[in-house]
Enzyme design. Sequence first.
Site, PDB file in Angstrom:
ATOM      1  N   ASP A 188      -2.283  -4.839  -0.203  1.00 34.66           N
ATOM      2  CA  ASP A 188      -1.930  -6.122   0.405  1.00 34.66           C
ATOM      3  C   ASP A 188      -2.815  -6.481   1.593  1.00 34.66           C
ATOM      4  OD1 ASP A 188      -0.810  -4.124   2.000  1.00 34.66           O
ATOM      5  OD2 ASP A 188       1.231  -4.914   1.898  1.00 34.66           O
ATOM      6  N   GLN A 225       0.813  -1.212   0.000  1.00 35.06           N
ATOM      7  CA  GLN A 225       0.000   0.000   0.000  1.00 35.06           C
ATOM      8  C   GLN A 225       0.850   1.268   0.000  1.00 35.06           C
ATOM      9  OE1 GLN A 225      -3.060  -1.533   3.262  1.00 35.06           O
ATOM     10  NE2 GLN A 225      -3.700   0.406   2.398  1.00 35.06           N
ATOM     11  N   HIS A 226       0.215   2.363  -0.378  1.00 40.68           N
ATOM     12  CA  HIS A 226       0.669   3.741  -0.143  1.00 40.68           C
ATOM     13  C   HIS A 226       1.786   4.237  -1.055  1.00 40.68           C
ATOM     14  CE1 HIS A 226      -1.702   3.522   3.490  1.00 40.68           C
ATOM     15  NE2 HIS A 226      -0.874   2.685   4.086  1.00 40.68           N
TER      16      HIS A 226
END
Length: 484
Positions: free
Chosen positions: A246, A88-89
């Site tokens: 994820d 992520q991110h």
Amino acid sequence: MAAAVPVQEGPLVIGVDSSTQSTKALVLDVATGAVVARGQAPHTVSGGAAGDGKESDPEQWWAALREALGQCGPYALRAAAISVSGQQHGLVTLDSSGLPVRPALLWNDVRSAPQRDRLIGELGGPQAWAERTGSVPAPAFTVTKWAWLRENEPEAIRATAAVRLPHDYLTERLTGQGTTDRGDASGTGWWASVSETYDEEILEHVGLSPELLPRLLPQGAAAGTVRNLPDLPLAPGALVAAGTGDNMAAALGLGLRPGRPVLSLGTSGTVYAVSARRPTDPTGIVAGFADARDAWLPLACTLNCTLAVDRIAGLLGRDREAVEQGGAAVLLPFLDGERTPDLPLASGLLYGLRHDTTSGQVLQAAYDGAVFALLTALGRVLDEDAAPDAPILLIGGGAKGTAWRETVRRLSGRPVQVPRAGELVALGAAAQAAGLLLGEDPAAVALRWATTEGPLYEPIQRDDAALSRISQVMSGAEALLGRR
């Protein structure tokens, strides 16, 4: 190399887990959930321009995906659908040719902490952010990284023609279409959880045109089909699902329904549960993520988990399982500072040693301190619809350890179930691909695959004395934990 597999009963699908360090690919039989082939390839993380930077070249992810698929042999070419889940991110910036402008800024790159602080203040404070986006952004969030890049590398901003998350980037390489899903988008800081659209005011504030962002796909929609690309061991025309982040993929892999708690024991610790209620925690402890379906995935993370406890075991010269009960020592293993509780400047703290304290009791105290933080966070994640006696699903590398499992049982007073299935992120992506192929709910597919099956450990009496002792030390040491 592909291993010997059972006779295939149904079509094949592929689930991909593109994590910080490597990319894994699993080929599954949709009818049975059996893994018929697997592959894995590494990628590297660099330190960036400063010691707290964490970057990766997205081209490495694509090369690793091709290599992992190639290791699956002919099974990958026979797959009818594929889904990519990713860390992520991360901030991926692409030029007008679709090539990376610079290495991607990863979730654990914390250089954007000053920009995060400013953004929170400039747009109404923590309560306003929580109500608007579901979360108070941490430096992990993509919006803070874009603000950092804009301030520090304006030439990169000028060259950027598209902004993607890691899983978006790989999905787009497969299909040629820029798309994303609500789950991964909910970790950007520019996705409004109340309207489930991009927040144009936040985007304008940080100087990011919505034209640069991928198209948000509705739940269950396809991102496209596999293009005919050289050196890509996939059948052109195979369906490509939306993919997701994820944590959302792991929830899919467990077939998670509202109210079932998950505790993941890795280098960091994570607790989450699917919820029908939109989370809005102004303290910032709970991230109000969306799941990959139509519900929510409130999640809290601790920085110090298995690695920190292993470090304590090493300092004591003991095996990680060599714990001893008894004693009154309290050890708060906040070796890297801590996110939950919010103590970024803290260091480890040991209190309550006596002449008869043993090293095994000190090690057990380290486990207790780490699990206490996770269970405290879990109490914030679960809402009023969650059953207080629902078994905790214990996953991650630490779930294999007896000391971790027994500490969770003793301090939670709840039953604990340890699923036998590993690689839950890739399994969840495979379930999403299967759901797209069959026109079914991917969580229902995962439940049919029985991914949560594993030993169930009955509850034992909760150790309230230990919980009280740790809580008192936390309160008494507030001044020490607030500084390095």
